[in-house]
Design a protein around this motif. Structure first.
Motif, PDB file in Angstrom:
ATOM      1  N   LEU A  54      -3.502  10.206   7.322  1.00 25.54           N
ATOM      2  CA  LEU A  54      -2.941   9.464   6.199  1.00 25.54           C
ATOM      3  C   LEU A  54      -3.990   9.290   5.113  1.00 25.54           C
ATOM      4  O   LEU A  54      -5.120   8.885   5.380  1.00 25.54           O
ATOM      5  CB  LEU A  54      -2.448   8.104   6.655  1.00 25.54           C
ATOM      6  CG  LEU A  54      -1.104   8.118   7.346  1.00 25.54           C
ATOM      7  CD1 LEU A  54      -1.250   8.456   8.803  1.00 25.54           C
ATOM      8  CD2 LEU A  54      -0.405   6.785   7.166  1.00 25.54           C
ATOM      9  N   GLN A  98       0.969  11.448   3.732  1.00 26.43           N
ATOM     10  CA  GLN A  98       0.678  12.188   4.958  1.00 26.43           C
ATOM     11  C   GLN A  98       1.153  13.620   4.770  1.00 26.43           C
ATOM     12  O   GLN A  98       2.347  13.891   4.776  1.00 26.43           O
ATOM     13  CB  GLN A  98       1.365  11.555   6.159  1.00 26.43           C
ATOM     14  CG  GLN A  98       1.000  12.216   7.484  1.00 26.43           C
ATOM     15  CD  GLN A  98       1.635  11.515   8.666  1.00 26.43           C
ATOM     16  OE1 GLN A  98       2.622  10.794   8.545  1.00 26.43           O
ATOM     17  NE2 GLN A  98       1.086  11.715   9.854  1.00 26.43           N
ATOM     18  N   TYR A 158       0.535   5.398   0.990  1.00 32.64           N
ATOM     19  CA  TYR A 158      -0.262   6.445   1.627  1.00 32.64           C
ATOM     20  C   TYR A 158       0.524   7.745   1.559  1.00 32.64           C
ATOM     21  O   TYR A 158       1.746   7.758   1.419  1.00 32.64           O
ATOM     22  CB  TYR A 158      -0.514   6.131   3.111  1.00 32.64           C
ATOM     23  CG  TYR A 158      -1.401   4.943   3.387  1.00 32.64           C
ATOM     24  CD1 TYR A 158      -0.876   3.658   3.433  1.00 32.64           C
ATOM     25  CD2 TYR A 158      -2.767   5.109   3.607  1.00 32.64           C
ATOM     26  CE1 TYR A 158      -1.692   2.565   3.702  1.00 32.64           C
ATOM     27  CE2 TYR A 158      -3.590   4.018   3.886  1.00 32.64           C
ATOM     28  CZ  TYR A 158      -3.033   2.755   3.932  1.00 32.64           C
ATOM     29  OH  TYR A 158      -3.842   1.678   4.203  1.00 32.64           O
ATOM     30  N   SER A 174      -7.693   3.872  -6.674  1.00 27.03           N
ATOM     31  CA  SER A 174      -8.772   4.823  -6.398  1.00 27.03           C
ATOM     32  C   SER A 174      -8.342   6.043  -5.594  1.00 27.03           C
ATOM     33  O   SER A 174      -9.021   7.064  -5.602  1.00 27.03           O
ATOM     34  CB  SER A 174      -9.921   4.112  -5.672  1.00 27.03           C
ATOM     35  OG  SER A 174      -9.464   3.563  -4.452  1.00 27.03           O
ATOM     36  N   ASP A 221      -5.526  -1.302  -7.036  1.00 25.87           N
ATOM     37  CA  ASP A 221      -6.605  -0.378  -6.680  1.00 25.87           C
ATOM     38  C   ASP A 221      -6.008   1.032  -6.657  1.00 25.87           C
ATOM     39  O   ASP A 221      -5.302   1.392  -5.732  1.00 25.87           O
ATOM     40  CB  ASP A 221      -7.174  -0.752  -5.310  1.00 25.87           C
ATOM     41  CG  ASP A 221      -8.244   0.222  -4.821  1.00 25.87           C
ATOM     42  OD1 ASP A 221      -8.846  -0.062  -3.763  1.00 25.87           O
ATOM     43  OD2 ASP A 221      -8.484   1.263  -5.466  1.00 25.87           O
ATOM     44  N   LEU A 250       4.209   7.219   2.646  1.00 28.34           N
ATOM     45  CA  LEU A 250       4.394   6.023   3.454  1.00 28.34           C
ATOM     46  C   LEU A 250       3.977   4.791   2.681  1.00 28.34           C
ATOM     47  O   LEU A 250       2.951   4.780   1.995  1.00 28.34           O
ATOM     48  CB  LEU A 250       3.581   6.116   4.742  1.00 28.34           C
ATOM     49  CG  LEU A 250       4.098   7.129   5.764  1.00 28.34           C
ATOM     50  CD1 LEU A 250       3.001   7.560   6.699  1.00 28.34           C
ATOM     51  CD2 LEU A 250       5.241   6.531   6.554  1.00 28.34           C
ATOM     52  N   TYR A 304      -3.084   0.446  -3.923  1.00 28.92           N
ATOM     53  CA  TYR A 304      -2.926  -0.852  -3.273  1.00 28.92           C
ATOM     54  C   TYR A 304      -2.637  -1.917  -4.324  1.00 28.92           C
ATOM     55  O   TYR A 304      -3.296  -1.968  -5.358  1.00 28.92           O
ATOM     56  CB  TYR A 304      -4.214  -1.176  -2.523  1.00 28.92           C
ATOM     57  CG  TYR A 304      -4.451  -2.629  -2.173  1.00 28.92           C
ATOM     58  CD1 TYR A 304      -5.481  -3.346  -2.776  1.00 28.92           C
ATOM     59  CD2 TYR A 304      -3.663  -3.265  -1.227  1.00 28.92           C
ATOM     60  CE1 TYR A 304      -5.713  -4.662  -2.449  1.00 28.92           C
ATOM     61  CE2 TYR A 304      -3.901  -4.582  -0.890  1.00 28.92           C
ATOM     62  CZ  TYR A 304      -4.923  -5.288  -1.499  1.00 28.92           C
ATOM     63  OH  TYR A 304      -5.164  -6.600  -1.164  1.00 28.92           O
ATOM     64  N   TYR A 324       0.848  -1.194   0.000  1.00 32.29           N
ATOM     65  CA  TYR A 324       0.000   0.000   0.000  1.00 32.29           C
ATOM     66  C   TYR A 324       0.887   1.249   0.000  1.00 32.29           C
ATOM     67  O   TYR A 324       1.943   1.263   0.629  1.00 32.29           O
ATOM     68  CB  TYR A 324      -0.851   0.060   1.270  1.00 32.29           C
ATOM     69  CG  TYR A 324      -1.627  -1.192   1.602  1.00 32.29           C
ATOM     70  CD1 TYR A 324      -0.986  -2.297   2.157  1.00 32.29           C
ATOM     71  CD2 TYR A 324      -3.002  -1.264   1.386  1.00 32.29           C
ATOM     72  CE1 TYR A 324      -1.694  -3.446   2.480  1.00 32.29           C
ATOM     73  CE2 TYR A 324      -3.715  -2.412   1.710  1.00 32.29           C
ATOM     74  CZ  TYR A 324      -3.052  -3.497   2.258  1.00 32.29           C
ATOM     75  OH  TYR A 324      -3.760  -4.633   2.577  1.00 32.29           O
ATOM     76  N   THR A 384      -6.173  -7.373   1.801  1.00 31.53           N
ATOM     77  CA  THR A 384      -7.486  -7.021   2.328  1.00 31.53           C
ATOM     78  C   THR A 384      -7.321  -6.409   3.706  1.00 31.53           C
ATOM     79  O   THR A 384      -7.363  -7.072   4.718  1.00 31.53           O
ATOM     80  CB  THR A 384      -8.441  -8.238   2.404  1.00 31.53           C
ATOM     81  OG1 THR A 384      -8.460  -8.889   1.148  1.00 31.53           O
ATOM     82  CG2 THR A 384      -9.827  -7.761   2.751  1.00 31.53           C
ATOM     83  N   GLY A 385      -7.119  -5.083   3.679  1.00 28.90           N
ATOM     84  CA  GLY A 385      -6.738  -4.368   4.894  1.00 28.90           C
ATOM     85  C   GLY A 385      -7.609  -4.639   6.079  1.00 28.90           C
ATOM     86  O   GLY A 385      -7.199  -4.515   7.209  1.00 28.90           O
ATOM     87  N   PHE A 399      -4.971   7.355   1.668  1.00 25.28           N
ATOM     88  CA  PHE A 399      -4.683   6.176   0.844  1.00 25.28           C
ATOM     89  C   PHE A 399      -4.443   6.595  -0.593  1.00 25.28           C
ATOM     90  O   PHE A 399      -5.164   7.428  -1.149  1.00 25.28           O
ATOM     91  CB  PHE A 399      -5.867   5.218   0.927  1.00 25.28           C
ATOM     92  CG  PHE A 399      -5.853   4.121  -0.098  1.00 25.28           C
ATOM     93  CD1 PHE A 399      -6.626   4.217  -1.245  1.00 25.28           C
ATOM     94  CD2 PHE A 399      -5.070   2.999   0.086  1.00 25.28           C
ATOM     95  CE1 PHE A 399      -6.626   3.215  -2.190  1.00 25.28           C
ATOM     96  CE2 PHE A 399      -5.061   1.982  -0.854  1.00 25.28           C
ATOM     97  CZ  PHE A 399      -5.846   2.087  -1.996  1.00 25.28           C
TER      98      PHE A 399
END
Lengths: 114, 116
Positions: free
Chosen positions: B43, B37, B35, B58, B56, B91, B48, B33, B99-100, B45
């Motif tokens: 954070l 900040q 992220y 998005s 992903d 990050l 992924y 993943y 699958t978080g 997203f």
């Protein structure tokens, strides 16, 4: 939509005091997961805890404890007998079942004063 | 074993330049993943990756952002034509299965990007 609110942007307490960090979440799912992460001054996020929505038992780990209440959509974090090393930014986060991403709150900056 | 590593730790660039940020996940972790900040923010997203599945994307804020993951391991986040609002800490996290919601993500130390 998912949402995580940490209303306390910054807290300062004197060492050895207890402190509670608040977290309120919003989700329409019945299955979801809640997290707390610690971000010390070094910057690296440290995983603290993960709870699923079906487990409302409070958890205690040393000086840390978590109070999960579905009735108020809250997942509060308490540090007992705080220490200077607890100074950090603490993030609460939420993930819904089957979703790959975690939604983070904006964090609470905690200062423990000697 | 080693945790998630990221490089560089700090990057200063001029507006309009392209930058590449690298992430090495924990060995054996199939999910990765990214992220962002920003100062005073939580954070956000970005993207992924899970195994060989399509990522992903998005969370990517614009088409100037892209990421790839080669060989199911190392990932590179690329920002083209950087803008000052891209300044942030980026990050990277990895998890064993993905699958978080059901798996814990472990984070790297981040790359602090400053766009002048």
């Amino acid at each position: 939509a998912q949402k995580v609110t940490q209303a306390q942007t910054e807290i300062s307490v004197v060492e050895k005091e207890d402190v509670t960090l608040d977290c309120v979440y919003e989700t329409r799912d019945t299955t979801y997961y809640l997290f707390w992460y610690k971000q010390p001054p070094s910057g690296e996020l440290v995983f603290l805890i993960r709870r699923n929505s079906f487990d409302e038992q409070n958890e205690i780990s040393g000086r840390y404890s978590w109070n999960f209440q579905k009735s108020t959509s809250s997942f509060n974090f308490t540090i007992t007998a705080s220490q200077v090393v607890d100074s950090a930014v603490y993030f609460c986060a939420l993930s819904e079942e089957g979703d790959d991403k975690i939604i983070f709150g904006k964090g609470t900056r905690l200062h423990i004063l000697p | 074993g080693a945790g998630v590593s990221q490089s560089p730790s700090n990057k200063v660039t001029e507006k309009g330049k392209d930058v590449e940020l690298r992430c090495d996940p924990i060995s054996g972790h199939t999910a990765l993943y990214w992220y962002r900040q920003s100062l005073g923010q939580g954070l956000e997203f970005l993207i992924y990756f899970q195994g060989n599945s399509a990522p992903d994307k998005s969370g990517l804020p614009s088409d100037r952002f892209s990421a790839e993951r080669t060989g199911g391991s190392v990932s590179t986040l690329t920002i083209q034509r950087t803008q000052q609002e891209d300044s942030a800490v980026y990050l990277c996290a990895s998890s064993l299965v993905g699958t978080g919601s059901t798996d814990t993500q472990y984070f790297g130390p981040g790359t602090r990007l400053t766009v002048l």
